[in-house]
Write an enzyme that holds these catalytic residues in place. Structure first.
Site, PDB file in Angstrom:
ATOM      1  N   GLU A   1     -10.747  -9.748   3.235  1.00  0.00           N
ATOM      2  CA  GLU A   1      -9.470  -9.392   3.853  1.00  0.00           C
ATOM      3  C   GLU A   1      -9.740  -9.288   5.349  1.00  0.00           C
ATOM      4  OE1 GLU A   1      -7.320  -5.950   2.303  1.00  0.00           O
ATOM      5  OE2 GLU A   1      -6.258  -5.765   4.217  1.00  0.00           O
TER       6      GLU A   1
ATOM      7  N   HIS B   1       0.899   6.145   1.949  1.00  0.00           N
ATOM      8  CA  HIS B   1       1.643   7.078   2.804  1.00  0.00           C
ATOM      9  C   HIS B   1       2.775   7.792   2.080  1.00  0.00           C
ATOM     10  CE1 HIS B   1      -1.008   6.472   6.003  1.00  0.00           C
ATOM     11  NE2 HIS B   1      -0.802   5.180   6.021  1.00  0.00           N
TER      12      HIS B   1
ATOM     13  N   HIS C   1      -3.542  -4.896   7.809  1.00  0.00           N
ATOM     14  CA  HIS C   1      -3.691  -3.723   8.683  1.00  0.00           C
ATOM     15  C   HIS C   1      -2.831  -3.860   9.930  1.00  0.00           C
ATOM     16  CE1 HIS C   1      -5.218  -0.077  10.404  1.00  0.00           C
ATOM     17  NE2 HIS C   1      -5.806   0.167   9.252  1.00  0.00           N
TER      18      HIS C   1
ATOM     19  N   GLU D   1      -8.749   0.175  -2.672  1.00  0.00           N
ATOM     20  CA  GLU D   1      -9.567   0.205  -1.454  1.00  0.00           C
ATOM     21  C   GLU D   1     -10.490   1.392  -1.553  1.00  0.00           C
ATOM     22  OE1 GLU D   1      -7.450   0.608   2.173  1.00  0.00           O
ATOM     23  OE2 GLU D   1      -6.170  -1.092   1.740  1.00  0.00           O
TER      24      GLU D   1
ATOM     25  N   ARG E   1      -7.368  12.724   0.976  1.00  0.00           N
ATOM     26  CA  ARG E   1      -6.290  13.219   1.860  1.00  0.00           C
ATOM     27  C   ARG E   1      -4.906  12.748   1.424  1.00  0.00           C
ATOM     28  NH1 ARG E   1      -7.450   9.851   7.365  1.00  0.00           N
ATOM     29  NH2 ARG E   1      -9.506  10.752   7.090  1.00  0.00           N
TER      30      ARG E   1
ATOM     31  N   ARG F   1      -9.683   7.968  -0.909  1.00  0.00           N
ATOM     32  CA  ARG F   1     -10.654   8.400   0.100  1.00  0.00           C
ATOM     33  C   ARG F   1     -11.540   9.516  -0.430  1.00  0.00           C
ATOM     34  NH1 ARG F   1     -10.475   7.678   5.583  1.00  0.00           N
ATOM     35  NH2 ARG F   1      -9.074   6.029   6.269  1.00  0.00           N
TER      36      ARG F   1
ATOM     37  N   ASN G   1       0.850  -1.194   0.000  1.00  0.00           N
ATOM     38  CA  ASN G   1       0.000   0.000   0.000  1.00  0.00           C
ATOM     39  C   ASN G   1       0.889   1.250   0.000  1.00  0.00           C
ATOM     40  OD1 ASN G   1      -1.437   2.260   1.055  1.00  0.00           O
ATOM     41  ND2 ASN G   1      -3.067   0.888   1.702  1.00  0.00           N
TER      42      ASN G   1
ATOM     43  N   HIS H   1      -5.813   3.511  -1.404  1.00  0.00           N
ATOM     44  CA  HIS H   1      -7.146   3.813  -0.880  1.00  0.00           C
ATOM     45  C   HIS H   1      -7.506   5.215  -1.352  1.00  0.00           C
ATOM     46  CE1 HIS H   1      -9.879   4.053   2.974  1.00  0.00           C
ATOM     47  NE2 HIS H   1     -10.519   4.369   1.871  1.00  0.00           N
TER      48      HIS H   1
ATOM     49  N   THR I   1      -8.239   3.277   8.451  1.00  0.00           N
ATOM     50  CA  THR I   1      -9.425   2.416   8.548  1.00  0.00           C
ATOM     51  C   THR I   1      -9.433   1.761   9.923  1.00  0.00           C
ATOM     52  OG1 THR I   1      -8.972   1.949   6.223  1.00  0.00           O
ATOM     53  CG2 THR I   1     -10.707   0.670   7.271  1.00  0.00           C
TER      54      THR I   1
HETATM   55  N1  PXP Z   1      -5.781  -3.330   4.383  1.00  0.00           N
HETATM   56  C1  PXP Z   1      -6.737  -2.379   4.477  1.00  0.00           C
HETATM   57  C2  PXP Z   1      -8.137  -2.753   4.138  1.00  0.00           C
HETATM   58  C3  PXP Z   1      -6.426  -1.057   4.869  1.00  0.00           C
HETATM   59  O1  PXP Z   1      -7.388  -0.135   4.963  1.00  0.00           O
HETATM   60  C4  PXP Z   1      -5.082  -0.744   5.128  1.00  0.00           C
HETATM   61  C5  PXP Z   1      -4.718   0.667   5.484  1.00  0.00           C
HETATM   62  O2  PXP Z   1      -4.928   1.504   4.400  1.00  0.00           O
HETATM   63  C6  PXP Z   1      -4.117  -1.754   5.008  1.00  0.00           C
HETATM   64  C7  PXP Z   1      -4.491  -3.045   4.662  1.00  0.00           C
HETATM   65  C8  PXP Z   1      -2.668  -1.496   5.275  1.00  0.00           C
HETATM   66  O3  PXP Z   1      -2.532  -1.198   6.620  1.00  0.00           O
HETATM   67  P1  PXP Z   1      -1.122  -0.697   7.165  1.00  0.00           P
HETATM   68  O4  PXP Z   1      -0.858   0.614   6.488  1.00  0.00           O
HETATM   69  O5  PXP Z   1      -1.341  -0.575   8.626  1.00  0.00           O
HETATM   70  O6  PXP Z   1      -0.111  -1.734   6.784  1.00  0.00           O
END
Ligand code: PXP
Length: 241
Positions: free
Chosen positions: A150, A9, A189, A69, A48, A44, A6, A42, A100
């Site tokens: 998931e 960030h 997550h 996402e 953001r 949003r 992901n 994601h 999330t």
């Molecule tokens: N899976 C989902 C559904 C999420 O919303 C997120 C965060 O955007 C992640 C995985 C990844 O989480 P993390 O950034 O804590 O690794």
């Protein structure tokens, strides 16, 4: 087992200055070179971090699984059916949350989720539900029509000791239930370099989706080189003067 990275960030850092760098699209390319089996973003409602332009470019350049996402809103469904990611993961979304915070409330969202799955599947996009590690949520996901789930690992990630072991057992049971139901099962997550191993060992797991910890590590392992390159540039510019 696949690793979906992901890159939200990277966009968070860019949006802090609303400039052009660091670009999550470039980060995705480098993540793929490093072995990522998929890229997740994601989009949003409040934009953001990831922007519409990021998603469009990612669709053009990502040769591995592109996982979008999103909340199950009309706006997001029409974006998804136009961009056509390889997978849509439906997540709950609250404006005030930092990330999330939990899995979907499947009962409250039943009809909305059924409509979303139908519209996305008609466009040829498989759908995954981000759910808490609960047997009944796996069963409801199957009933609503998701192709995958998931399992939310956030509580596992935040727990310690015995409580963490309990959370691990819940995740294992949910994954086993998904498998019995014919659903593909992923997890994600809050996973880090410190807590990933027991999750990665779970049998029947299709993949892990990890963001924050990988991007955090990338920032730290890259700092020395980044500073060295700036100093080299400064020295070179003085020689040229
Ligand atoms: N899976 C989902 C559904 C999420 O919303 C997120 C965060 O955007 C992640 C995985 C990844 O989480 P993390 O950034 O804590 O690794």
């Amino acid at each position: 087992m696949i690793l979906g990275v992901n890159v939200d960030h990277v966009a968070t850092v860019r949006q802090a200055r609303k400039t052009f760098e660091p670009d999550p699209v470039m980060a995705a390319t480098l993540a793929i070179l490093g072995g990522a089996d998929g890229i997740t973003v994601h989009l949003r409602e409040d934009r953001r971090h990831i922007q519409d332009r990021d998603l469009q470019l990612l669709r053009e350049i990502v040769p591995v699984e592109l996982n979008l996402e999103m909340a199950a809103t009309d706006e997001m469904i029409s974006i998804a059916t136009r961009i056509r990611p390889d997978l849509v993961t439906i997540v709950p979304e609250k404006r005030e949350e930092l990330t999330t915070e939990g899995g979907l409330d499947l009962d409250a969202m039943d009809q909305r989720l059924r409509d979303a799955v139908k519209r996305l599947n008609v466009a040829g996009i498989p759908v995954s539900f981000f759910i808490n590690p609960s047997i009944s949520d796996v069963d409801i996901s199957k009933d609503i029509g998701a192709q995958m789930v998931e399992i939310h690992t956030g509580h596992y990630a935040n727990a310690r000791g015995e409580k963490q072991q309990e959370e691990l057992q819940k995740i294992k049971a949910a994954i086993e239930r998904a498998r019995l139901n014919g659903l593909k099962a992923n997890a994600g997550h809050g996973l880090t370099y410190y807590n990933v191993k027991p999750i990665a060992r779970i049998e029947g797991l299709r993949g892990l989706y990890i963001g924050h910890s990988i991007i955090s590590r990338a920032v730290l392992v890259g700092i020395e080189r980044a500073v060295r390159e700036m100093k080299e540039l400064m020295i070179k510019s003085q020689i040229q003067l």
